[in-house]
Design a protein around this motif. Structure first.
Motif, short mmCIF file in Angstrom:
data_model
loop_
_atom_site.label_atom_id
_atom_site.label_comp_id
_atom_site.label_asym_id
_atom_site.label_seq_id
_atom_site.Cartn_x
_atom_site.Cartn_y
_atom_site.Cartn_z
N PHE A 322 -48.05 -24.80 10.41
CA PHE A 322 -46.98 -25.53 9.72
C PHE A 322 -47.27 -25.62 8.23
CE2 PHE A 322 -45.89 -29.67 7.87
CZ PHE A 322 -44.50 -29.55 7.82
N PHE A 323 -48.49 -26.00 7.89
CA PHE A 323 -48.83 -26.14 6.48
C PHE A 323 -48.73 -24.80 5.75
CE2 PHE A 323 -51.46 -29.92 7.99
CZ PHE A 323 -50.51 -30.84 7.59
N GLU A 324 -49.08 -23.72 6.44
CA GLU A 324 -48.98 -22.40 5.82
C GLU A 324 -47.53 -21.98 5.63
OE1 GLU A 324 -51.25 -19.94 8.41
OE2 GLU A 324 -53.20 -20.48 7.50
N ARG A 325 -46.69 -22.26 6.64
CA ARG A 325 -45.27 -21.89 6.57
C ARG A 325 -44.53 -22.67 5.48
NH1 ARG A 325 -45.41 -22.40 12.25
NH2 ARG A 325 -44.31 -24.40 12.08
N THR A 326 -45.00 -23.88 5.22
CA THR A 326 -44.24 -24.76 4.30
C THR A 326 -44.98 -25.00 3.00
OG1 THR A 326 -45.20 -26.72 5.36
CG2 THR A 326 -43.08 -25.93 6.21
N ASN A 327 -45.95 -24.13 2.68
CA ASN A 327 -46.71 -24.40 1.45
C ASN A 327 -45.86 -24.27 0.19
OD1 ASN A 327 -46.44 -21.65 1.18
ND2 ASN A 327 -48.62 -21.19 1.39
N ASN A 328 -44.66 -23.70 0.33
CA ASN A 328 -43.77 -23.61 -0.84
C ASN A 328 -43.05 -24.93 -1.09
OD1 ASN A 328 -42.35 -23.14 1.62
ND2 ASN A 328 -40.58 -22.42 0.44
N ILE A 329 -42.97 -25.80 -0.08
CA ILE A 329 -42.27 -27.09 -0.26
C ILE A 329 -43.18 -28.28 -0.02
CG2 ILE A 329 -39.98 -26.18 0.37
CD1 ILE A 329 -40.41 -27.67 3.10
N GLY A 330 -44.42 -28.04 0.43
CA GLY A 330 -45.27 -29.17 0.80
C GLY A 330 -46.68 -29.08 0.27
N LYS A 331 -47.35 -30.22 0.29
CA LYS A 331 -48.75 -30.29 -0.14
C LYS A 331 -49.47 -31.25 0.81
CE LYS A 331 -51.62 -31.43 -4.22
NZ LYS A 331 -52.26 -30.12 -4.39
N VAL A 332 -50.56 -30.79 1.42
CA VAL A 332 -51.36 -31.64 2.29
C VAL A 332 -52.72 -31.85 1.64
CG1 VAL A 332 -52.14 -29.65 3.65
CG2 VAL A 332 -52.33 -31.96 4.60
N VAL A 333 -53.14 -33.11 1.59
CA VAL A 333 -54.40 -33.47 0.94
C VAL A 333 -55.11 -34.52 1.81
CG1 VAL A 333 -53.62 -32.99 -1.42
CG2 VAL A 333 -53.24 -35.26 -0.43
N PRO A 334 -56.42 -34.65 1.68
CA PRO A 334 -57.14 -35.64 2.47
C PRO A 334 -57.03 -37.06 1.91
CG PRO A 334 -58.68 -34.36 1.18
CD PRO A 334 -57.33 -33.74 0.97
N TRP A 335 -56.52 -37.17 0.68
CA TRP A 335 -56.45 -38.49 0.05
C TRP A 335 -55.51 -38.42 -1.15
CZ3 TRP A 335 -57.48 -40.50 -4.78
CH2 TRP A 335 -57.58 -41.90 -4.87
N THR A 336 -54.78 -39.52 -1.40
CA THR A 336 -53.91 -39.58 -2.58
C THR A 336 -54.12 -40.90 -3.31
OG1 THR A 336 -52.09 -40.70 -1.42
CG2 THR A 336 -52.09 -38.28 -1.39
N PRO A 337 -53.84 -40.93 -4.61
CA PRO A 337 -53.74 -42.22 -5.31
C PRO A 337 -52.36 -42.81 -4.96
CG PRO A 337 -53.33 -40.44 -6.85
CD PRO A 337 -53.64 -39.80 -5.52
N GLN A 338 -52.29 -43.53 -3.86
CA GLN A 338 -51.01 -43.84 -3.23
C GLN A 338 -50.03 -44.56 -4.17
OE1 GLN A 338 -50.56 -44.72 1.00
NE2 GLN A 338 -49.96 -46.79 0.42
N LEU A 339 -50.51 -45.53 -4.91
CA LEU A 339 -49.60 -46.29 -5.78
C LEU A 339 -48.94 -45.38 -6.81
CD1 LEU A 339 -48.72 -49.29 -6.23
CD2 LEU A 339 -50.33 -49.30 -8.13
N GLU A 340 -49.73 -44.49 -7.41
CA GLU A 340 -49.18 -43.58 -8.40
C GLU A 340 -48.21 -42.58 -7.77
OE1 GLU A 340 -52.35 -44.52 -8.37
OE2 GLU A 340 -52.35 -45.66 -10.25
N VAL A 341 -48.51 -42.16 -6.55
CA VAL A 341 -47.61 -41.25 -5.84
C VAL A 341 -46.28 -41.93 -5.56
CG1 VAL A 341 -47.22 -40.04 -3.65
CG2 VAL A 341 -49.40 -39.79 -4.84
#
Length: 459
Positions: A322-341
């Protein structure tokens, strides 16, 4: 004598699970910045402290905070079983002795007597420690006012449910309690409904309620105006209720800001306004495989841009395609600066587990929610989000399905009801912003809290 003398030594005791220690540390940081001559000692388990202090940088001005490790209660060689209650139960069984021992050691090391206990509210035994030391106890309720109210009324709820056929009567509402008429029995934490106080966690929560009358003040990461009926009722029953939230706003320039090590914001800069689904289910649990697959199918069918904070490595392989098929519209990461996102203009919806900290950040950033709660106060939060404030929607049936997700995404991102959610949450955001502004209610309550926790008991 000033209330911020060097004689003041505040001990902060954390409940080391989910977002509890993060929120407590945010509060300690804010107090430490306002009272640079006061010593703050942060007591937490080793693993939790390592996670906290590796991501939250204590910049200049926080030399007065020091962390100390306490025993987590796990037996030698313990390997996590997969049951999130196991480490919680081990920790509870180790309390309060683990904290008492470490407090004594730190007093001996520093030569500074503890002048105040600022603790996670779950740690109700702190009331007795504070009494023994002759100092104030200030519990910090890291969840919301509705769940605090429900816990306070535990006995009344259990009595009402028993007369109505027990907790199995899931549709029974709490119309007999101030401000809780929308809450159903099925929304309540199972620990609250437990009549088996031999279990560590239900017993801890019930003892917490018994201890609350001994608190100098109870602090909430909340703001006046969020739900006045519930807040006023709480204030009528407790010594002091100090709403000081939201603790963190995206506009604040402080050490609360976290490093964007995976370039989430740069990716968001390339997306259209209010188009992105931000997905994060917290740190404790990830939806089961069939639900994750249903979520990915809905996202792919709708072609919704997404950024996903995915922390369960064991389930990453099943979603690799799924992540490979949608890498043009998505980004998967192990952690985000949630408030800024969440504060980024391209984010249009937050797919969340409904933890209180995430809920408050969503309000602070004005982002409506799609809710998939798991445990604790999360189902109750979902009910309030959807039926009281109308700033989000739950998934039909309570679990992630392709059809349920497609419907929820349509509602929030494309339909008129989604526009109404954005209007409603924008109003709450404005209320929150006013509360933390100069002379706002949260600002004034913080001043009261600062005076309580930093006043030296040796004066």
């Amino acid at each position: 004598m000033s209330s911020t003398t060097k004689k003041s030594h505040v001990a902060a005791l954390a409940f080391p699970f989910a977002s509890h220690p993060n929120v407590l540390l945010h509060l300690v940081q804010k107090l430490a910045a306002a009272a640079p001559n006061v010593t703050f000692s942060f007591f937490n388990t080793t693993i939790s402290n390592q996670k906290l202090f590796s991501t939250i940088k204590l910049h200049g001005g926080y030399e007065n905070i020091k962390s100390y490790d306490v025993h987590d209660g796990a037996p030698e060689g313990y390997v996590f079983s997969g049951n999130p209650l196991d480490p919680i139960n081990y920790f509870i069984k180790a309390t309060p002795d683990n904290f008492k021992k470490r407090l004594e050691e730190v007093v001996d090391e520093t030569g500074l007597k503890i002048s105040c206990l600022l603790t996670d509210a779950f740690l109700g035994f702190s009331a007795e420690i504070a009494k023994e030391l002759g100092i104030p106890w200030v519990p910090f309720w890291t969840a919301g006012p509705h769940s605090l109210s429900a816990h306070l009324y535990t006995d009344a709820i259990l009595k009402a449910l028993a007369s109505a056929g027990g907790a199995q009567n899931e549709d029974r509402t709490l119309e007999f309690l101030p401000g809780l008429s929308a809450i159903h029995a099925s929304d309540l934490p199972i620990e609250l409904l437990s009549d088996n106080l031999d279990q560590p966690f239900p017993k801890m929560l019930y003892n917490m309620i018994l201890a609350f009358p001994r608190a100098k003040a109870i602090v909430q990461n909340c703001f006046d105006g969020l739900d006045p009926t519930v807040t006023n009722d709480l204030k009528s029953k407790l010594n002091q209720v100090l709403n000081i939230g939201p603790l963190v706003l995206p506009s604040q320039e402080s050490s609360f800001k976290l490093e964007d090590q995976f370039n989430c914001l740069a990716w968001l800069n390339k997306q259209e306004k209010s188009s992105v689904a931000y997905i994060c289910f917290g740190t404790m649990l990830t939806p089961p495989p069939q639900e994750l697959l249903a979520l990915t199918e809905a996202i792919q069918e709708k072609n919704v841009p997404y950024i996903w904070s995915f922390q369960d490595d064991s389930k990453l392989p099943m979603l690799k395609e799924f992540f490979e098929r949608t890498n043009n519209i998505g980004k998967v990461v192990p952690w985000t600066p949630q408030l800024e996102v969440l504060a980024h203009q391209s984010v249009g919806v937050f797919i969340t587990h409904c933890g209180w900290s995430s809920l408050m950040e969503s309000i602070a950033c004005g982002v409506p929610m799609i809710c998939r709660p798991f445990f604790g106060d999360q189902k109750l939060n979902r009910r309030v989000i959807e039926d009281v404030w109308q700033i989000g929607v739950g998934i039909k049936g309570g679990v992630l399905t392709k059809g349920g997700m497609l419907s929820a995404l349509d509602m929030v991102l494309e339909m008129e009801i989604g526009n109404k959610m954005r209007v409603n949450i924008a109003q709450l955001k404005e209320c929150a912003t006013k509360a933390v502004a100069e002379n706002g209610s949260s600002c004034e309550n913080f001043k009261i809290l600062l005076e309580i926790v930093t006043s030296s008991q040796d004066e």
